[in-house]
Design an enzyme around this catalytic site. Structure first.
Site, PDB file in Angstrom:
ATOM      1  CD  GLU A 170      -9.750   3.428  21.898  1.00  0.00           C
ATOM      2  OE1 GLU A 170      -9.660   2.403  21.214  1.00  0.00           O
ATOM      3  OE2 GLU A 170     -10.457   3.508  22.928  1.00  0.00           O
ATOM      4  CE  LYS A 176     -12.390   0.275  24.731  1.00  0.00           C
ATOM      5  NZ  LYS A 176     -11.528   0.886  23.700  1.00  0.00           N
ATOM      6  CG  ASP A 206     -25.102   9.451  33.498  1.00  0.00           C
ATOM      7  OD1 ASP A 206     -23.973   8.952  33.386  1.00  0.00           O
ATOM      8  OD2 ASP A 206     -25.775   9.371  34.545  1.00  0.00           O
ATOM      9  CG  HIS A 257      -5.616   0.732  16.420  1.00  0.00           C
ATOM     10  ND1 HIS A 257      -6.120   1.585  17.367  1.00  0.00           N
ATOM     11  CD2 HIS A 257      -6.588  -0.170  16.169  1.00  0.00           C
ATOM     12  CE1 HIS A 257      -7.357   1.211  17.686  1.00  0.00           C
ATOM     13  NE2 HIS A 257      -7.655   0.143  16.977  1.00  0.00           N
TER      14      HIS A 257
END
Length: 434
Positions: A89, A272, A288, A387
């Site tokens: 990302e 998130k 993990d 972004h």
């Protein structure tokens, strides 16, 4: 603060993002952040071999690569780290590095390891007398722990092992379970194999004691006995040269934190963003990430309502913004793919081969930094400004731009009102037709 390997305080990161890949690796090697053995792995882009991959998973047909980057400036408990991160990302590593640099100017992150134990459970049903069964299990606690430890003697030899059991009766409608929770010290391992082996070992005894049947015996990823807390304090004047504007940003970050506690739609995206950083380090270190995410999101609802995981408060009297993040973080420094994947071993080398507790503290600090960067952007310039350039770069690459064409396409794309794939392709076509 000094780098744990170099002992130096010079800024080796100035212009780092403008260097090419091999130049960046050379900087890491020249400053002893990475040893020659592992710099060779990066220079030659040595990845997991197909032979090893075939032994790790079923029906193997190849390996899958993701970008590996570095987030510098992390000061955790007075030690400086350059943190390896694996993510596809755009903006994640840039934002994390920016936040770490800003926070480092106020002393960095302070980490507290609450504990590091793992929990597993055996669920029993068809029990004649639940209350008597619970009483009998507790009477036989020492025998149960002994058998658990006999099931995995190597962890006992390393100073770990089963330490405690708790018992709970769960009822819903006409369904009832007696659940036995086993707590164990798994040392440097993540603990799944250790706990599962111990639980299978004690299952027959539990069935015998209770007169019931075991439904399952399994580790829990809700690792509330492996909590890690990272905190930081940031001088709000670092946000802007304009004191009023800096004050406003700090106040809004506090409000944004409160908003994430109140609105589940925001809380989900808020968390998130935290895991954008956490997952990137967990993956880089061969741990993990699915277990870490599951435990983290479960912890977000520990008070009965899903909410934002971080807390930001603005101390107006002392002009300090304080951040805090607590998470279950049962990561390992050994086992799993850690010793099998050359890139994972390289990531550990960059981090100076931390033990499991130290690694957990670094990871939670990255989550706090990632959240700070996101909130600061959201309440000031807006999330899209940072972004867009990275998104434009991705579009340029997707359109087929070669190395020397990428920057030109990005520059022209940012001048348009529509940053999309079609425009990127048209710009690239124009460049090539000149």
């Amino acid at each position: 603060m000094k780098n744990p390997k170099t002992g130096k305080q010079k800024n080796i990161w100035l212009g780092f993002h403008k260097k090419d890949r091999l130049e960046r690796i050379a900087i890491l090697k020249e400053n002893n952040i990475i040893t020659p053995e592992f710099s060779d792995i990066l220079e030659n882009n040595v990845n997991l071999s197909c032979d090893t991959a075939g032994q790790m998973t079923e029906n193997n047909i190849g390996t899958f690569a993701l970008p590996l980057g570095i987030a510098p400036y992390f000061i955790v408990n007075d030690i400086e780290y350059s943190v390896p991160m694996v993510t596809e990302e755009p903006s994640v590593i840039a934002a994390c590095s920016y936040a770490a640099k800003l926070i480092s100017k106020s002393g960095g992150f302070t980490v507290k390891i609450e504990n590091r134990k793992m929990i597993g459970e055996v669920a029993l049903y068809d029990i004649p007398d639940f209350d008597k069964a619970m009483e009998d299990i507790l009477k036989n606690k020492n025998d149960i722990l002994r058998i658990a430890n006999e099931s995995y003697p190597s962890i006992v030899a390393r100073g770990g092992g089963a330490e405690n059991i708790e018992v709970k009766i769960l009822k819903e409608g006409d369904t009832s379970f007696l659940v036995v929770y086993l707590t164990a010290d798994v040392k440097e391992a993540m603990g799944a194999n250790i706990l599962n082996t111990m639980l299978e070992g004690i299952k027959p005894l539990l069935e015998s004691i209770t007169g019931g049947k075991a439904l399952m015996a399994i580790l829990s990823n809700y690792a509330v006995n492996s909590l890690v807390t990272s905190t930081c304090e940031v001088d709000f004047s670092l946000f802007s040269n304009d004191k009023a504007q800096a004050f406003n940003i700090a106040k809004k970050i506090e409000m944004a934190s409160k908003f994430s506690k109140m609105d589940i739609f925001r809380a989900t995206t808020h968390n998130k963003g935290i895991f954008n950083g956490i997952d990137a380090v967990v993956i880089a270190t061969g741990n993990d990430w699915r277990a870490i995410e599951a435990g983290g999101h479960a912890y977000a609802v520990k008070d009965g309502k899903y909410s934002g995981l971080t807390e930001w408060t603005f101390d107006e009297e002392n002009n300090i913004l304080r951040g805090k993040l607590t998470l279950p973080m049962p990561v390992a420094s050994v086992g799993g793919s850690i010793g099998l994947n050359p890139t994972v071993k390289t990531a550990f080398n960059i981090l100076n081969n931390p033990d499991a507790k130290t690694l957990a503290g670094i990871i939670v600090s990255v989550g706090l930094a990632q959240n700070f960067a996101a909130l600061k952007a959201l309440v000031s310039t807006g999330i899209q400004k940072g972004h867009m350039k990275l998104q434009a770069r991705s579009l340029a690459l997707f359109a087929g731009a070669e190395n020397e064409e990428v920057d030109i396409v990005v520059e022209k794309l940012l001048e348009t009102n529509h940053i999309n794939s079609e425009n990127a392709k048209n710009i690239l076509k124009e460049i090539r037709n000149k």
